[in-house]
Structure formats: C-alpha cells, structure tokens
Enzyme design. Structure first.
Site, mmCIF file in Angstrom:
data_model
loop_
_atom_site.group_PDB
_atom_site.id
_atom_site.type_symbol
_atom_site.label_atom_id
_atom_site.label_comp_id
_atom_site.label_asym_id
_atom_site.label_seq_id
_atom_site.Cartn_x
_atom_site.Cartn_y
_atom_site.Cartn_z
ATOM 1 N N HIS A 216 -4.448 12.337 -17.384
ATOM 2 C CA HIS A 216 -3.261 12.721 -18.150
ATOM 3 C C HIS A 216 -3.568 13.424 -19.462
ATOM 4 O O HIS A 216 -2.650 13.764 -20.200
ATOM 5 C CB HIS A 216 -2.379 11.506 -18.416
ATOM 6 C CG HIS A 216 -3.036 10.484 -19.312
ATOM 7 N ND1 HIS A 216 -3.781 9.450 -18.814
ATOM 8 C CD2 HIS A 216 -3.060 10.356 -20.656
ATOM 9 C CE1 HIS A 216 -4.228 8.717 -19.818
ATOM 10 N NE2 HIS A 216 -3.815 9.252 -20.953
HETATM 11 C C1 UD1 Z 1 0.653 9.318 -24.341
HETATM 12 C C2 UD1 Z 1 -0.311 9.186 -25.506
HETATM 13 C C3 UD1 Z 1 -1.743 9.125 -24.992
HETATM 14 C C4 UD1 Z 1 -1.896 8.006 -23.972
HETATM 15 C C5 UD1 Z 1 -0.853 8.167 -22.882
HETATM 16 C C6 UD1 Z 1 -0.909 6.975 -21.965
HETATM 17 C C7 UD1 Z 1 0.219 10.244 -27.641
HETATM 18 C C8 UD1 Z 1 -0.036 11.403 -28.511
HETATM 19 N N1 UD1 Z 1 -0.231 10.340 -26.395
HETATM 20 O O1 UD1 Z 1 0.385 10.545 -23.694
HETATM 21 O O2 UD1 Z 1 -2.636 8.834 -26.075
HETATM 22 O O3 UD1 Z 1 -3.184 8.061 -23.428
HETATM 23 O O4 UD1 Z 1 0.462 8.225 -23.457
HETATM 24 O O5 UD1 Z 1 -0.274 7.167 -20.763
HETATM 25 O O6 UD1 Z 1 0.824 9.286 -28.057
HETATM 26 N N2 UD1 Z 1 7.046 11.392 -19.423
HETATM 27 C C9 UD1 Z 1 7.918 10.974 -18.462
HETATM 28 N N3 UD1 Z 1 8.273 9.663 -18.432
HETATM 29 C C10 UD1 Z 1 7.808 8.751 -19.313
HETATM 30 C C11 UD1 Z 1 6.930 9.189 -20.303
HETATM 31 C C12 UD1 Z 1 6.557 10.511 -20.355
HETATM 32 O O7 UD1 Z 1 8.361 11.770 -17.625
HETATM 33 O O8 UD1 Z 1 8.184 7.565 -19.220
HETATM 34 C C13 UD1 Z 1 6.620 12.814 -19.430
HETATM 35 C C14 UD1 Z 1 7.458 13.711 -20.326
HETATM 36 O O9 UD1 Z 1 7.574 14.944 -19.701
HETATM 37 C C15 UD1 Z 1 6.594 13.851 -21.562
HETATM 38 C C16 UD1 Z 1 5.186 13.775 -20.997
HETATM 39 O O10 UD1 Z 1 5.282 12.876 -19.908
HETATM 40 O O11 UD1 Z 1 6.818 15.045 -22.251
HETATM 41 C C17 UD1 Z 1 4.158 13.280 -21.986
HETATM 42 O O12 UD1 Z 1 4.540 12.035 -22.574
HETATM 43 P P1 UD1 Z 1 3.993 11.638 -24.050
HETATM 44 O O13 UD1 Z 1 4.351 10.241 -24.361
HETATM 45 O O14 UD1 Z 1 4.383 12.684 -25.049
HETATM 46 O O15 UD1 Z 1 2.443 11.779 -23.913
HETATM 47 P P2 UD1 Z 1 1.469 11.230 -22.797
HETATM 48 O O16 UD1 Z 1 0.800 12.383 -22.144
HETATM 49 O O17 UD1 Z 1 2.191 10.262 -21.943
HETATM 50 N N1 UDP Z 2 -2.662 1.973 -15.347
HETATM 51 C C1 UDP Z 2 -1.656 1.490 -14.506
HETATM 52 N N2 UDP Z 2 -1.194 2.302 -13.517
HETATM 53 C C2 UDP Z 2 -1.653 3.560 -13.303
HETATM 54 C C3 UDP Z 2 -2.684 4.041 -14.178
HETATM 55 C C4 UDP Z 2 -3.140 3.228 -15.189
HETATM 56 O O1 UDP Z 2 -1.220 0.350 -14.656
HETATM 57 O O2 UDP Z 2 -1.186 4.244 -12.377
HETATM 58 C C5 UDP Z 2 -3.148 1.102 -16.433
HETATM 59 C C6 UDP Z 2 -4.641 0.905 -16.507
HETATM 60 O O3 UDP Z 2 -5.071 -0.124 -15.644
HETATM 61 C C7 UDP Z 2 -4.822 0.541 -17.976
HETATM 62 C C8 UDP Z 2 -3.754 1.365 -18.675
HETATM 63 O O4 UDP Z 2 -2.821 1.734 -17.654
HETATM 64 O O5 UDP Z 2 -4.543 -0.838 -18.182
HETATM 65 C C9 UDP Z 2 -4.317 2.611 -19.301
HETATM 66 O O6 UDP Z 2 -3.272 3.398 -19.770
HETATM 67 P P1 UDP Z 2 -3.309 4.983 -19.789
HETATM 68 O O7 UDP Z 2 -4.375 5.494 -18.920
HETATM 69 O O8 UDP Z 2 -1.912 5.455 -19.554
HETATM 70 O O9 UDP Z 2 -3.606 5.291 -21.327
HETATM 71 P P2 UDP Z 2 -4.948 5.398 -22.192
HETATM 72 O O10 UDP Z 2 -5.709 4.149 -22.010
HETATM 73 O O11 UDP Z 2 -5.664 6.624 -21.756
HETATM 74 O O12 UDP Z 2 -4.447 5.582 -23.582
#
Ligand code: UD1
Ligand code: UDP
Length: 365
Positions: A209
């Site tokens: 992601h």
């Molecule tokens: C965010 C965090 C990242 C973390 C990740 C975990 C920041 C800057 N980034 O990234 O550090 O590793 O979460 O998963 O805080 N969206 C949906 N549904 C949701 C959430 C998001 O559709 O419930 C989509 C939206 O199009 C959104 C995009 O995902 O624009 C990105 O979501 P966002 O929370 O901005 O950043 P992540 O890439 O999820």
């Molecule tokens: N995780 C989950 N389902 C998924 C992918 C990840 O439950 O499909 C869990 C994973 O086991 C870990 C956490 O999400 O506990 C990590 O979150 P993510 O990768 O979204 O964020 P990051 O750690 O990179 O900030």
C-alpha cells in the site's frame, strides 16, 4: 489518571487493543477516539470485534483526503473532544496522520502525550510517516519504544533519557494473544490452499500500500509481472488495500489468470492465519515486517529502507529496494530452502502493554 486513546488507521488497532486492556485491568478510566482516517468495515470495524476493542466513544469521521486536509481536519475535530475530556494523558500509536494530528492538538492544549512505537526511523523524509514519527516524538512526554535502536534514535534527537521507556512491541502482544485463535480458522481451506491430503499448499502472501509502490503505475505493473511469474510456481494470495485497489483496476483479471488470488483486505485473524503458514510474505507494510519476524516467516520488503532494521538484522526480513526483478530470484530460492530459526527479540513477548500500563499508572508530570 484518565487516559484518552486515539486510533484512526488499520495498524493502530492491534497496538491500542492490548494497552486498552492492560489499563482497564488496572482500573484506569479510559476514553477511545477514532479519527475515522480508515472507515471501511474491512479496514476498521472488523478489528474492533476481533481485537476486543470497545466501540469508540467518539468517531471524528474525518475520512480520506490530502495530508494537509486529513491532518488539519483531525486537529480541528479532536480539539473540542480534548477540551471536554481533559485527560491526564493522551496515548497515540504508530506513525499515521491521525497520530501526529492528535498529538499536535493535545500538545497545544497542554495535555501530556504518550507515543507507543516511538523512535523508529527510516531516515527517509520523503515518507509521510517519517515526518509524523519525528514530530510526534518531539512533543511527547512518554516515549514507548519497541526495539533498542529506537531509544538510540531518540537520544540522538535530543529527547531526555528519562522520557524513554523500552517496553517492547505492543503489536506483537495482539499477535501472541490471538495466534491460537487465528490457527483455528478455516481461512486456508476456504481459499483453496489446502490439498486433498489436508496439507497446506505452498503459497506466498502479498500486501502492498505504500505510495512509492502503488501510486507509480509502472512500478506496480512490474511488481504484478513478477508476482505473475511466481504464481506459475505456487499460489499467490494478495489481499488488496483500498489505495492499491484503485490502481489495480483493470489488472485484476490478468492477475487471476496468472494464479494470483486477489481478495479484499482481510480481517486480523484471517491475515494472521495466512501469515503464519505462508512460505514467504511480500510486503511494504511496517507491521507485517514485524509480525513475520515474530513468526519466523521469510519476508521480502519492497522498499529501499526500513524504520524497523531489527527485522533485517535478525534475518527474517530482506529489503528488495528498487530492483523489483530481484524479487523473483529471492522468492524462488526461499521456496526451495524454507525457514530459518532465529532468537526471539527482547520484549516481543506479549507483555509490552503491561509494561506501558505500569509506566502510565506511575506517571505524574
Ligand atoms: C495510511 C497511513 C500509512 C499506513 C496505512 C495503513 C498516513 C499518511 N498513511 O495509508 O502510514 O501504513 O494507512 O494501512 O497516515 N481508503 C478507502 N477506505 C478506507 C481507507 C482508505 O477506500 O477505509 C482509500 C481512499 O481512497 C484513500 C486511500 O485509501 O484516499 C488512502 O487512505 P489514507 O488513509 O490516506 O492512506 P493509506 O494509504 O491508507
Ligand atoms: N493486516 C490485516 N489484513 C490485511 C493486511 C494486513 O489485518 O489484509 C494487518 C497486519 O497483520 C498488521 C497490520 O494490518 O497487524 C498492518 O497494517 P498495515 O499494513 O495497514 O499498516 P502499516 O503497518 O504498514 O502501517
């Protein structure tokens, strides 16, 4: 001592749940704020029931947007909550925008802040998370670290030694507690990963992601090509983050044709169940680098750096960097060789939250 916890995005829930439970066991009054940064049932709701977190007392429903929008909007919406609750301590988790936004709002109101997972550094300021980490640590009163190098980073940045508490890895607390539950799940069977004789077929688990991987169409295409090649040798399971889903549109059928099982994001228990049995994991997730380390599963991280170097030095995690094609050779060799044992890491033992709770209960500014 009254504690307000803040969660917002998927990786926050696994870190907050054990701390919530440990403080609850000590009779500490608590209040839970969800910023709404993540809001889909599969990115948020499922984790509350699986991890035993209560319904949030408040959901700020900030949703998606640019960094400035998300950070600014969370600050605006959390300020009245902080003013009304006047907690003795606000606990923030990890490195997402919700973490920094609430820490900044609390700091300006003179409310003490505890940062769980402090001191991790990739030394790459192009990552939004690195900015969130550095700034949150600068304004925190209690800095809870998960690995010795995090304390070293904080001291280098001028944080007084007395604020730093090496407590271990709270995310691993959730894993330790729930691994026996995850093992009972029929996730692999349901996904066709179990053979007729009952053994698990070899598979590689993928989660991606980071903007550096998925927002660059060419890079994402190259990654998918390599996964397609791996898919000719063994199954590839790819639960897709919503950020990535948007970019993969149009490529999903082609991925399926190459033996890649594309799914929605999985719940914690299903993902944990698949992680433990995977022959290898390909990821750019921070938390998954740590979970594979605990589980001893070979992990290939599609990044040039990591803020979790302990996962590399202990031998489970390899940084693949920019050379995506290298991934194919690395995966084929690990599929042939299997896992390597390693020593357990200090305080990645399921008791980090107890250590945090002991510090919090004894904290007076
Ligand atoms: C965010 C965090 C990242 C973390 C990740 C975990 C920041 C800057 N980034 O990234 O550090 O590793 O979460 O998963 O805080 N969206 C949906 N549904 C949701 C959430 C998001 O559709 O419930 C989509 C939206 O199009 C959104 C995009 O995902 O624009 C990105 O979501 P966002 O929370 O901005 O950043 P992540 O890439 O999820
Ligand atoms: N995780 C989950 N389902 C998924 C992918 C990840 O439950 O499909 C869990 C994973 O086991 C870990 C956490 O999400 O506990 C990590 O979150 P993510 O990768 O979204 O964020 P990051 O750690 O990179 O900030």
């Amino acid at each position: 001592m009254r504690v307000l916890h803040v969660v917002g995005a998927r990786p926050n829930f696994m870190k907050a749940a054990p701390v919530w439970q440990a403080l609850g066991a000590r009779g500490v009054p608590q209040f839970l704020v969800h910023t709404g940064q993540h809001y889909d049932a599969k990115m948020s709701g499922v984790f509350f029931s699986e991890l035993g977190l209560p319904e949030p007392d408040v959901n700020l429903r900030v949703g998606s947007g640019s960094h400035a929008f998300q950070t600014g909007e969370i600050m605006k919406r959390v300020e009245p909550v902080l003013e009304a609750q006047t907690p003795d301590l606000t606990l923030v988790y990890g490195d997402v925008n919700s973490t920094l936004a609430v820490a900044l709002a609390a700091c300006k109101l003179g409310i003490c802040i505890g940062h769980v997972e402090a001191g991790l550094r990739s030394f790459d300021r192009t990552m939004p998370e690195e900015v969130n980490r550095v700034l949150t640590d600068q304004i925190s009163d209690l800095l809870f670290t998960s690995a010795p190098e995090a304390g070293v980073n904080l001291l280098r940045e001028g944080i007084p030694r007395g604020k730093i508490h090496f407590v271990g890895n709270a995310m691993i607390d959730s894993l330790v507690r729930l691994l026996p539950v995850a093992r009972m799940r029929p996730t692999a069977q349901k996904m066709g990963l179990v053979g007729k004789a009952g053994g698990t077929r070899p598979y590689v688990l993928v989660t991606l992601h980071r903007p550096s991987n998925v927002d660059d169409g060419l890079r994402l295409e190259r990654i998918c090509q390599v996964l397609g090649m791996v898919g000719q040798q063994c199954r590839v399971v790819f639960p897709v983050h919503p950020r990535t889903r948007v970019r993969l549109d149009g490529m999903i059928e082609e991925l399926a044709a190459h033996g890649i099982l594309v799914t929605d994001p999985l719940g914690y228990l299903d993902f944990l169940c698949l992680q433990e049995r995977a022959r290898a994991v390909v990821t750019d997730s921070g938390g998954v680098q740590e979970e594979t380390t605990y589980l001893g599963v070979p992990c290939f991280t599609l990044r040039a750096n990591t803020e979790r170097p302990i996962t590399v030095t202990c031998g489970t995690n390899k940084l693949v960097g920019d050379d995506v094609e290298k991934l194919y050779g690395l995966l084929t060799s690990v599929l042939a060789s299997g896992r390597q044992a390693h020593e357990p890491l200090l305080y990645w033992d399921g008791r980090a939250a107890d250590r945090i709770a002991d510090v919090v209960v004894g904290f007076h500014k």
